[in-house]
Design an enzyme around this catalytic site. Structure first.
Site, PDB file in Angstrom:
ATOM      1  N   CYS A  51      85.724 -24.278 -30.981  1.00 11.92           N
ATOM      2  CA  CYS A  51      86.910 -23.840 -31.731  1.00 11.92           C
ATOM      3  C   CYS A  51      86.858 -24.365 -33.167  1.00 11.92           C
ATOM      4  CB  CYS A  51      88.181 -24.350 -31.052  1.00 11.92           C
ATOM      5  SG  CYS A  51      88.305 -23.883 -29.320  1.00 11.92           S
TER       6      CYS A  51
HETATM    7  C1  BEZ Z   1      84.883 -25.937 -27.168  1.00  9.89           C
HETATM    8  O1  BEZ Z   1      85.524 -25.378 -28.049  1.00  9.89           O
HETATM    9  O2  BEZ Z   1      83.694 -26.203 -27.322  1.00  9.89           O
HETATM   10  C2  BEZ Z   1      85.554 -26.346 -25.894  1.00  9.89           C
HETATM   11  C3  BEZ Z   1      86.752 -25.768 -25.567  1.00  9.89           C
HETATM   12  C4  BEZ Z   1      87.387 -26.150 -24.389  1.00  9.89           C
HETATM   13  C5  BEZ Z   1      86.812 -27.087 -23.583  1.00  9.89           C
HETATM   14  C6  BEZ Z   1      85.622 -27.673 -23.926  1.00  9.89           C
HETATM   15  C7  BEZ Z   1      84.978 -27.304 -25.084  1.00  9.89           C
END
Ligand code: BEZ
Length: 243
Positions: A51
């Site tokens: 994200c």
């Molecule tokens: C990520 O954006 O990499 C992520 C999102 C939710 C859980 C774990 C990682």
């Protein structure tokens, strides 16, 4: 899981509780969507790796192109509280994206996108998706495939922009190292701006030091410009490249 494509439906009616400075401000879905063409992307959590490194920054980077193609605003929804969303926005310098703190998960649940991430200790969060919303009505949705983990294949900014503007071609990413008060740096930025090229500025003394410039370019002067993985050089090199 079985997510439903809600194209043709209205977005859920929700009030978000946001914090602006030291005051609370309620923001309704009407405030966000009424009479506007809006792009929404929703993700599992502020500060999480994908994200932060890709999903949010690319929407922020392409905001101008979305605007040029009739989009009034870009919203980032996450099941997080407003303090977390505000801190994330500040860290990411994502000033072109409006953070929507769906802390109670009501909007996400109304979209049918609330999923349990208890295995990660996250509780209930949003599945990744994006949508184009016109005056509150969903015109298009890109929902990530129902695969294990956290797929990120279709809810990205480039996919949405290509849907809205099929002829749009991604500008190569541009980065420029600059030094405060440097006239050649101002000249280089002006050259980019005159061509309508978006760029990221790395200010020496703030975002990096001359050590990085020397390590990457072998030079100890500013500006230093990079385009799409290529080293261009200083302002005169940039002028020649753009010509
Ligand atoms: C990520 O954006 O990499 C992520 C999102 C939710 C859980 C774990 C990682």
């Amino acid at each position: 899981m079985a997510f439903v494509d809600r194209t043709g439906q209205q977005v859920p009616n929700v009030v978000f509780h946001t914090r602006v400075g030291d005051s609370w401000k309620d923001v309704s879905t009407d405030d966000l969507f009424k009479g506007k063409k809006v792009v929404v992307f929703s993700l599992p959590g502020a500060f999480t790796p994908t994200c932060s490194s890709t999903h949010l920054p690319r929407y922020n980077e392409l905001a101008k192109a979305f605007k040029q193609n009739g989009v009034d605003s870009i919203l980032c929804v996450s099941v997080n509280d407003t303090f977390v969303m505000n801190a994330w926005a500040a860290e990411e310098e994502s000033e072109n994206v409006i953070m929507v703190p769906d802390g109670n998960g009501e909007f996400t649940e109304g979209m049918g996108m609330l999923v349990g991430k208890d295995d990660l200790g996250f509780g209930k969060r949003s599945w990744r998706y994006s949508m184009l919303v016109n005056d509150g009505k969903i015109e298009k949705m890109f929902i990530e495939p129902e695969k294990e983990g956290d797929p990120f294949e279709v809810s990205d900014a480039d996919t949405m922009l290509k849907y809205i503007a099929p002829d749009w071609k991604a500008q190569e990413s541009i980065a420029i190292f600059t030094k405060p008060g440097c006239q050649f740096c101002s000249k280089a930025k002006k050259l980019l701006e005159e061509k309508g090229l978006a760029y990221e500025e790395i200010v020496l003394g703030k975002d990096a030091s001359i050590v990085s410039v020397r390590a990457i370019t072998g030079k100890a002067t500013a500006p230093q410009v990079f385009v799409g993985g290529k080293y261009i050089g200083g302002s005169e090199d940039l002028e020649a490249y753009l010509a």
